[in-house]
Design a protein around this motif. Structure first.
Motif: not given
Lengths: 444, 282
Positions: A318, B96, A439, A298-299, A308-309, B102, B120, A311-314, B116, B104-105, A323, A301-302, A304-305, B84
């Motif tokens: 996450i 949104f 990417v 998971p870490i 990528e973005d 994401f 974790m 804001i979307a992570c938050r 996640h 590229g994933m 991270t 992937r987080a 890489e996320a 978060f």
């Protein structure tokens, strides 16, 4: 109104090249054509030298070069570069050929010292094994930086600071407390990770260019402190007499109790070099193993996320602070390991080894290799470090060639040599790599 | 007393948001009922997205309270929580207006990233997973199963290993909803989910939302301009204009509310006078 007749290939190219030649002439007249010099023998009188031949040569080169590029590349509807890039391995590289390269390089690395020994003898092979050690050190540093820049997308221009922390940790612990290499290796990693977190905290809010500048400054701060804290670090004099590593308690020394006598071999200084080679090889593989494993967790992937973005992570719950900090800390830890290896290999360190140029080279390896690509880093490190050393004979031209190679690679493969991303998890067995066009590079 | 006031999943109380001199939301209070699909509508610039950003922690409200009542009895005051944490602990997920996948994933990876936090924990914050200890492997398989479940729901199971950026717009919208659902939310906030969708995709979206409401313990609140979507699927509509609530009720009630008609829905030219009279603008 009638549409303007399109010029033929030749006419258009010549027109364009003439334009370029005129511009070159205007620039070269002043910059190349006139030269102010101090006349020797006639006192300190200034006189003007005209070099019209040089101007003519410059103009001709630009005209001919531009004409050739126009005719063969830019103005053509089917530029051969298109066909050429078709010949080159495309993004995916094919799982097969990629694996062949991977295991080929791995196999080569395992047998390299013995092949060299067999081929060139102990004396002749020493410089090449030394070079291989250097390349592997940069591979390890590249893999470490790849976590921060390639996976998490945080641009770090001060990575060499952690390398320095690792090197000085070992040197100082050995100097003041007499700790051995094997004890200091993990300590150096932990200390470097600690400094990674220290750097990470203030820069968490920064992105992109701002992050790059602060990490650059951080790298310089570490170097300047090492340089000026004379009583503790020896300042510009550096630290010497750093103990060499032992092989399970066996020193690589002449006489009784040494490595050679224990195994009944004749003493040779090459033993230690080969040992160092396998040591850095194992450390680099360890770095790769951990990184590859983390990518599937998971870490990873987080990270890489996050690239990528953010804001979307938050929005997905996450904790981006943690991270980012783990990315900084882990990247720094591997630099710390590499640093303590560097210290024990050299036996002498000074702040001079940890300048910004080192950071730039490591970053260049990661970027040329392809952000996030492990095998790309290896190839780039071999090309950059190996090539750099091999072309020592060319002296001043070597920087020129070096720069040209970088420009060519970046034009040909803007996203690095291996520009495809392998998914960290897949449902089907033959999942394809993701083209780098999709990417993100991360915004810091 | 309407149903949404009896058992609200989220209570918005006197919410005010000022940006310098601009008051984007002014003393807004409404309830989001548990298990309802609630629509937040209003003209452009009415403050709908600002409300969303306050609920999901991207903005800190100037005044007011946001009380999230989870089904296990926990209460969370969202205005005090980090963004978060709101997703992780209060179980509020969002999408949104401009899709944030994401790109590229792969599609599967997008759904794995959404899981996640439980992963974790299962990997003992990476340490256990790295050493191969504990139940990380099993949790990972479970997470893939959850992802597969949602991929089947949104009909993208065949493209699981394709990069998310390769999907068509409608598919991306549905993937974003599926990704939000993978965080296991009790309140799902959708910012204009039907924007840019063709009628067929719009219908699929309606079905997906109905399914989520029916099969999962998830309440939905959505911002929407497409009145046909709003009228068809929502149980409760809140109408905003200039940061103030002008109407609140069932779709039927709201549709016939003269304030809403004047501010947002509009009427035929010959009915304008009548509406103006009802609202009190003459």
């Amino acid at each position: 109104m009638q549409a303007r007749q399109k010029d033929s290939l030749l006419v258009a190219s010549v027109k364009d090249s003439l334009g370029a030649a005129v511009i070159t002439f205007a620039l070269a007249c002043v910059m190349v054509g006139l030269r102010v010099d101090v006349a020797s023998g006639r006192g300190a009188e200034l006189f003007l030298e005209h070099r019209w031949l040089a101007v003519a040569v410059a103009v001709l080169i630009v005209f001919a070069g531009r004409l050739a590029m126009n005719i063969f590349f830019w103005k053509r509807e089917d530029p051969p570069s298109l066909n050429l890039s078709g010949l080159m391995p495309k993004g995916g590289l094919g799982a097969n050929s990629s694996n062949i390269i991977k295991y080929g390089l791995l196999g080569l690395a395992v047998v390299l010292p013995f092949v060299l020994m067999f081929w060139l003898g102990a004396r002749g092979s020493r410089q090449y094994i030394d070079l291989a050690i250097l390349v592997l050190t940069y591979v390890m540093l590249g893999w470490g930086l790849n976590i921060v820049v390639g996976l998490a997308g945080l641009l770090d221009l001060g990575y060499v600071a952690f390398y320095a922390v690792g090197a000085y940790s070992y040197a100082l612990l050995a100097h003041y407390f007499g700790f051995s290499f094997w004890l200091c290796l993990p300590l150096a990693g932990i200390l470097a990770a600690f400094w990674g977190i220290i750097l990470g905290f203030p820069v968490l809010r920064l992105r992109g260019d701002y992050l790059a500048i602060v990490t650059l400054a951080f790298g310089e701060i570490i170097r300047v402190v090492l340089l000026n804290w004379y009583q503790f670090t020896g300042g510009p004099d550096g630290l010497s007499g750093i103990p060499r590593p032992s092989f399970f308690g066996l020193e690589f020394s002449r006489g009784e109790g040494g490595f050679a006598s224990f195994f009944g071999l004749d003493y040779s200084s090459i033993h230690r070099i080969i040992f160092l080679y396998y040591l850095i090889f194992a450390m680099a593989l360890f770095t790769n193993f951990v990184t590859m494993r983390l990518r599937r967790m998971p870490i990873g992937r987080a990270w890489e996320a996050l690239r990528e973005d953010e804001i979307a992570c938050r929005a997905l719950g996450i904790n981006t602070t943690n991270t980012k900090l783990t990315a900084f800390a882990l990247g720094a830890m591997f630099a710390g390991f590499a640093g303590s290896f560097f210290a024990t290999r050299q036996g002498f360190i000074s702040p001079e080894s940890f300048t910004f140029l080192e950071s730039a080279i490591i970053l260049a390896i990661v970027v040329l290799g392809g952000l996030g690509s492990q095998i790309g880093v290896v190839i780039a490190a071999i090309v950059m470090i190996g090539g750099f050393e091999f072309f020592r004979e060319f002296e001043e031209y070597r920087m020129l060639v070096f720069g040209m190679i970088m420009v060519v690679i970046m034009v040909w493969k803007p996203r690095g040599l291996i520009s495809s991303r392998t998914p960290s998890v897949a449902l089907s067995k033959n999942a394809k790599g993701i083209s780098a066009d999709l990417v993100q590079e991360g915004h810091g | 007393m309407s149903t949404w006031d009896n058992n609200p999943v989220l209570k918005v109380e006197h919410l005010t948001m000022r940006f310098g001199g601009l008051t984007a939301i002014n003393d807004l209070s409404f309830n989001i009922g548990r298990g309802d699909i609630t629509a937040l509508i209003g003209p452009n610039g009415a403050g709908k997205t600002t409300v969303f950003n306050c609920i999901t922690g991207f903005y800190k409200p100037t005044e007011g309270r946001l009380v999230m009542n989870r089904s296990n009895g926990e209460k969370h005051l969202l205005e005090r929580m980090a963004d978060f944490k709101i997703t992780a602990d209060a179980k509020v997920a969002r999408t949104f207006q401009n899709i944030r996948l994401f790109g590229g994933m792969t599609i599967l990876e997008n759904l794995m990233v959404a899981q996640h936090n439980p992963l974790m924990v299962a990997s003992n914050w990476t340490v256990g997973g790295l050493l191969g200890l504990g139940g990380y492997k099993k949790s990972n398989v479970d997470a893939i199963e959850t992802a597969k479940y949602w991929l089947e729901r949104i009909d993208l199971i065949d493209r699981a290993d394709a990069p998310a950026a390769d999907l068509s717009y409608g598919d991306q919208r549905r993937l974003e909803i599926a990704r939000a659902m993978c965080t296991g939310p009790e309140l799902l906030c959708l910012d204009e989910p039907a924007a840019g969708l063709n009628p067929k995709e719009s219908l699929e979206l309606n079905n997906l939302l109905q399914y989520i409401r029916k099969e999962h313990d998830t309440s939905v609140v959505l911002i929407e301009h497409d009145m046909s979507v709003v009228m068809e699927i929502s149980d409760h509509v809140v109408v905003l204009d200039y940061g103030v609530k002008i109407s609140d009720g069932t779709p039927e009630f709201v549709k016939n509310d003269p304030h809403v008609i004047a501010a947002y829905l509009g009427v035929e030219d010959d009915e304008v006078d009548q509406v103006e009279e009802e609202v009190g603008i003459v």
